[in-house]
Design a protein around this motif. Structure first.
Motif, PDB file in Angstrom:
ATOM      1  N   LEU A  54       0.831  -1.208   0.000  1.00  0.00           N
ATOM      2  CA  LEU A  54       0.000   0.000   0.000  1.00  0.00           C
ATOM      3  C   LEU A  54       0.870   1.263   0.000  1.00  0.00           C
ATOM      4  CD1 LEU A  54      -2.766   1.325   0.072  1.00  0.00           C
ATOM      5  CD2 LEU A  54      -2.729   1.179   2.572  1.00  0.00           C
ATOM      6  N   ALA A  55       1.865   1.293   0.868  1.00  0.00           N
ATOM      7  CA  ALA A  55       2.739   2.476   0.945  1.00  0.00           C
ATOM      8  C   ALA A  55       3.423   2.721  -0.399  1.00  0.00           C
ATOM      9  CB  ALA A  55       3.785   2.278   2.045  1.00  0.00           C
ATOM     10  N   LEU A  56       3.819   1.649  -1.064  1.00  0.00           N
ATOM     11  CA  LEU A  56       4.525   1.812  -2.338  1.00  0.00           C
ATOM     12  C   LEU A  56       3.569   2.259  -3.448  1.00  0.00           C
ATOM     13  CD1 LEU A  56       7.011  -1.196  -2.143  1.00  0.00           C
ATOM     14  CD2 LEU A  56       7.474   1.207  -1.672  1.00  0.00           C
ATOM     15  N   ALA A  57       2.325   1.766  -3.413  1.00  0.00           N
ATOM     16  CA  ALA A  57       1.343   2.226  -4.411  1.00  0.00           C
ATOM     17  C   ALA A  57       1.080   3.714  -4.204  1.00  0.00           C
ATOM     18  CB  ALA A  57       0.043   1.427  -4.298  1.00  0.00           C
ATOM     19  N   ARG A  58       1.000   4.129  -2.939  1.00  0.00           N
ATOM     20  CA  ARG A  58       0.790   5.561  -2.655  1.00  0.00           C
ATOM     21  C   ARG A  58       1.995   6.383  -3.087  1.00  0.00           C
ATOM     22  NH1 ARG A  58      -2.059   4.800   2.895  1.00  0.00           N
ATOM     23  NH2 ARG A  58      -4.190   5.310   2.340  1.00  0.00           N
ATOM     24  N   ALA A  59       3.177   5.872  -2.808  1.00  0.00           N
ATOM     25  CA  ALA A  59       4.390   6.603  -3.193  1.00  0.00           C
ATOM     26  C   ALA A  59       4.467   6.725  -4.705  1.00  0.00           C
ATOM     27  CB  ALA A  59       5.625   5.885  -2.650  1.00  0.00           C
ATOM     28  N   ALA A  60       4.002   5.691  -5.396  1.00  0.00           N
ATOM     29  CA  ALA A  60       4.016   5.740  -6.864  1.00  0.00           C
ATOM     30  C   ALA A  60       3.040   6.792  -7.363  1.00  0.00           C
ATOM     31  CB  ALA A  60       3.655   4.367  -7.432  1.00  0.00           C
ATOM     32  N   GLU A  61       1.987   7.037  -6.592  1.00  0.00           N
ATOM     33  CA  GLU A  61       0.971   8.014  -7.009  1.00  0.00           C
ATOM     34  C   GLU A  61       1.449   9.450  -6.781  1.00  0.00           C
ATOM     35  OE1 GLU A  61      -2.621   8.269  -4.724  1.00  0.00           O
ATOM     36  OE2 GLU A  61      -3.819   8.828  -6.460  1.00  0.00           O
ATOM     37  N   HIS A  62       2.067   9.678  -5.623  1.00  0.00           N
ATOM     38  CA  HIS A  62       2.431  11.048  -5.255  1.00  0.00           C
ATOM     39  C   HIS A  62       3.945  11.243  -5.316  1.00  0.00           C
ATOM     40  CE1 HIS A  62      -1.641  11.736  -3.908  1.00  0.00           C
ATOM     41  NE2 HIS A  62      -1.590  10.618  -3.220  1.00  0.00           N
ATOM     42  N   ASN A  63       4.451  11.673  -6.438  1.00  0.00           N
ATOM     43  CA  ASN A  63       5.879  11.989  -6.510  1.00  0.00           C
ATOM     44  C   ASN A  63       6.138  12.855  -7.730  1.00  0.00           C
ATOM     45  OD1 ASN A  63       7.131  10.286  -8.852  1.00  0.00           O
ATOM     46  ND2 ASN A  63       5.633   8.963  -7.844  1.00  0.00           N
ATOM     47  N   THR A  64       7.294  13.498  -7.735  1.00  0.00           N
ATOM     48  CA  THR A  64       7.608  14.399  -8.854  1.00  0.00           C
ATOM     49  C   THR A  64       8.724  13.836  -9.727  1.00  0.00           C
ATOM     50  OG1 THR A  64       9.130  15.535  -7.384  1.00  0.00           O
ATOM     51  CG2 THR A  64       6.917  16.497  -7.594  1.00  0.00           C
ATOM     52  N   ALA A  65       9.008  12.553  -9.551  1.00  0.00           N
ATOM     53  CA  ALA A  65      10.086  11.934 -10.332  1.00  0.00           C
ATOM     54  C   ALA A  65       9.668  11.773 -11.797  1.00  0.00           C
ATOM     55  CB  ALA A  65      10.412  10.567  -9.739  1.00  0.00           C
ATOM     56  N   ASP A  66      10.665  11.660 -12.671  1.00  0.00           N
ATOM     57  CA  ASP A  66      10.380  11.357 -14.078  1.00  0.00           C
ATOM     58  C   ASP A  66      10.373   9.847 -14.297  1.00  0.00           C
ATOM     59  OD1 ASP A  66      10.295  14.049 -14.886  1.00  0.00           O
ATOM     60  OD2 ASP A  66      12.496  14.115 -14.875  1.00  0.00           O
ATOM     61  N   VAL A  67      11.133   9.151 -13.459  1.00  0.00           N
ATOM     62  CA  VAL A  67      11.288   7.702 -13.629  1.00  0.00           C
ATOM     63  C   VAL A  67      11.046   7.026 -12.283  1.00  0.00           C
ATOM     64  CG1 VAL A  67      12.906   5.866 -14.310  1.00  0.00           C
ATOM     65  CG2 VAL A  67      13.089   8.132 -15.367  1.00  0.00           C
ATOM     66  N   ILE A  68      10.269   5.942 -12.292  1.00  0.00           N
ATOM     67  CA  ILE A  68      10.093   5.145 -11.075  1.00  0.00           C
ATOM     68  C   ILE A  68      10.815   3.817 -11.295  1.00  0.00           C
ATOM     69  CG2 ILE A  68       8.428   3.896  -9.625  1.00  0.00           C
ATOM     70  CD1 ILE A  68       6.379   6.076 -10.274  1.00  0.00           C
ATOM     71  N   ALA A  71      11.871  -1.805  -7.200  1.00  0.00           N
ATOM     72  CA  ALA A  71      12.542  -3.033  -6.750  1.00  0.00           C
ATOM     73  C   ALA A  71      11.509  -3.842  -5.972  1.00  0.00           C
ATOM     74  CB  ALA A  71      13.756  -2.692  -5.898  1.00  0.00           C
ATOM     75  N   GLY A  72      10.810  -4.665  -6.717  1.00  0.00           N
ATOM     76  CA  GLY A  72       9.749  -5.487  -6.126  1.00  0.00           C
ATOM     77  C   GLY A  72       9.434  -6.573  -7.134  1.00  0.00           C
ATOM     78  N   VAL A  73       8.164  -6.913  -7.273  1.00  0.00           N
ATOM     79  CA  VAL A  73       7.795  -7.914  -8.283  1.00  0.00           C
ATOM     80  C   VAL A  73       6.914  -7.249  -9.345  1.00  0.00           C
ATOM     81  CG1 VAL A  73       8.100  -9.954  -6.831  1.00  0.00           C
ATOM     82  CG2 VAL A  73       5.911  -8.745  -6.809  1.00  0.00           C
ATOM     83  N   TYR A  74       6.661  -7.998 -10.422  1.00  0.00           N
ATOM     84  CA  TYR A  74       6.068  -7.410 -11.618  1.00  0.00           C
ATOM     85  C   TYR A  74       4.759  -6.658 -11.354  1.00  0.00           C
ATOM     86  CZ  TYR A  74       5.239  -6.799 -16.571  1.00  0.00           C
ATOM     87  OH  TYR A  74       5.058  -6.233 -17.802  1.00  0.00           O
ATOM     88  N   PHE A  75       3.848  -7.275 -10.556  1.00  0.00           N
ATOM     89  CA  PHE A  75       2.541  -6.617 -10.404  1.00  0.00           C
ATOM     90  C   PHE A  75       2.680  -5.257  -9.722  1.00  0.00           C
ATOM     91  CE2 PHE A  75       2.631  -8.763  -6.229  1.00  0.00           C
ATOM     92  CZ  PHE A  75       2.162  -7.760  -5.391  1.00  0.00           C
ATOM     93  N   MET A  76       3.718  -5.085  -8.899  1.00  0.00           N
ATOM     94  CA  MET A  76       3.917  -3.807  -8.200  1.00  0.00           C
ATOM     95  C   MET A  76       4.343  -2.721  -9.193  1.00  0.00           C
ATOM     96  SD  MET A  76       5.802  -5.088  -4.738  1.00  0.00           S
ATOM     97  CE  MET A  76       4.863  -6.030  -3.556  1.00  0.00           C
ATOM     98  N   ALA A  77       5.308  -3.066 -10.041  1.00  0.00           N
ATOM     99  CA  ALA A  77       5.768  -2.099 -11.042  1.00  0.00           C
ATOM    100  C   ALA A  77       4.639  -1.808 -12.035  1.00  0.00           C
ATOM    101  CB  ALA A  77       6.994  -2.660 -11.752  1.00  0.00           C
ATOM    102  N   GLU A  78       3.883  -2.848 -12.371  1.00  0.00           N
ATOM    103  CA  GLU A  78       2.759  -2.668 -13.299  1.00  0.00           C
ATOM    104  C   GLU A  78       1.711  -1.726 -12.698  1.00  0.00           C
ATOM    105  OE1 GLU A  78       0.656  -5.891 -16.063  1.00  0.00           O
ATOM    106  OE2 GLU A  78       0.073  -6.111 -13.967  1.00  0.00           O
ATOM    107  N   THR A  79       1.453  -1.880 -11.388  1.00  0.00           N
ATOM    108  CA  THR A  79       0.495  -0.992 -10.714  1.00  0.00           C
ATOM    109  C   THR A  79       1.001   0.451 -10.763  1.00  0.00           C
ATOM    110  OG1 THR A  79      -0.136  -2.814  -9.261  1.00  0.00           O
ATOM    111  CG2 THR A  79      -0.745  -0.610  -8.518  1.00  0.00           C
TER     112      THR A  79
END
Ligand code: 13P
Ligand code: SF4
Length: 322
Positions: A54-68, A71-79
């Motif tokens: 959950l924390a990582l999905a939220r972090a993926a939502e709220h950030n100003t990076a150009d690239v994410i 380091a996890g498994v496929y479904f996490m990066a896909e999400t």
């Protein structure tokens, strides 16, 4: 170098070199490195954010990076890609899948849904984009209880793909749920009889367990919770000794936060190779560095599928506690 400073081994030098290069690439690429608690400790050290699903999905939502870089498994990066179509999302090893997610084939799940018309479909984030697209709400082990509580009592619920998590919540909320019969091999392998033995050998240790474990194991636990909840519990509990029934990668952060406490992995039925999530451990510093350097493997999700999979993820983020 001071003559009293011990010389670094070749491995340590290599690791330090990779570490420095990854840090430099992070700046150069404006990249955010996310790591799950189940990755190896050196990955957790180099990451910007270490968290549970959950924390990582939220972090993926709220950030100003150009690239994410996930380091996890496929479904996490896909999400992360589903949430952020404009960002480049990289996964150090594209073959790092999740056997639980992969055990739920879209055609079979569609047929399962058709057997229960009118049921709301809640699926664990540990699922493929195709399964998310067939779902109404996504959840993680951190927010599943909160989400199910918001569904009217007379509304039938299909839950998948993890049967142990589903059964745990159904029992806790005294609510029937139609369960897809998937499981995580890492958590399913904790064995009741060995845990009973271990508790007899460590009478002062509190057993804490992830809800992906079987009910026969969970019934002995002093506390059941998501990876993050287990971590928080070990920091706030007055106990000094814990028997931990989840993926051992979390021990790194537990020990870091409570260096004076003792953490022992709960025993498993099979050999050590089944004791860890081998897919999470496919993330190495070398692969992380190479993937940033070459900007691949990159996650690509076809737009129609992305939009369909985004709906239940958005619903989850809306319904989750802050
Ligand atoms: P959480 O990170 O939600 O606890 O899930 C555990 C897990 O199995 C991740 O793959
Ligand atoms: Fe999948 Fe289990 Fe590994 Fe999590 S720990 S990624 S559920 S196999």
């Amino acid at each position: 170098m001071n003559k009293d400073t011990p010389a670094l081994s070749t491995d340590a030098l290599l690791q330090e070199e990779l570490f420095q290069r990854i840090m430099a690439l992070k700046k150069e690429m404006n990249a955010l490195v996310l790591a799950h608690y189940y990755t190896v400790s050196e990955i957790q050290q180099v990451a910007d954010i270490v968290g549970d699903s959950l924390a990582l999905a939220r972090a993926a939502e709220h950030n100003t990076a150009d690239v994410i870089v996930f380091a996890g498994v496929y479904f996490m990066a896909e999400t992360a890609k589903i949430i952020n179509p404009a960002k480049q999302v990289l996964l150090p090893d594209a073959s790092a899948g999740c056997p639980l997610a992969d055990s739920c084939a879209p055609d079979e799940f569609r047929a399962f849904k058709e057997q229960h018309p009118g049921a709301v479909v809640v699926t664990y984030i540990n699922s493929t984009a195709e399964i998310k697209a067939l779902s109404d709400i996504t959840c993680t082990s951190s927010n599943v209880e909160h989400i199910i509580r918001q569904i009217p009592l007379d509304q039938p619920i299909i839950f998948g793909p993890d049967r142990n998590l589903g059964a745990y919540i159904a029992k806790k909320l005294d609510r029937e749920m139609i369960l897809w019969q998937g499981s995580c091999y890492v958590h399913e392998d904790f064995s009741e009889h060995l845990i009973v033995q271990a508790r007899a050998e460590h009478p002062d240790a509190l057993l804490i367990a992830h809800p992906e474990c079987k009910a026969s194991v969970l019934q002995h636990a002093a506390f059941v919770g998501s990876t993050k909840a287990l971590l928080d519990y070990t920091t706030t509990s007055s106990s000094q000794d814990f028997l931990v029934a989840t993926e051992p990668g979390i021990l790194y952060e537990m020990q870091k936060r409570s260096p004076e406490k003792r953490f022992t992995m709960a025993p498993k039925e099979h050999d050590r190779s089944r004791g860890v999530c081998t897919q999470m451990k496919q993330n190495t510093l070398e692969k992380l560095y190479q993937c940033m350097l070459h900007r691949k493997p990159e996650i690509v999700v076809e737009e129609e599928l992305r939009l369909a999979a985004l709906r239940p993820i958005r619903r989850m983020l809306e319904l989750s506690p802050a």
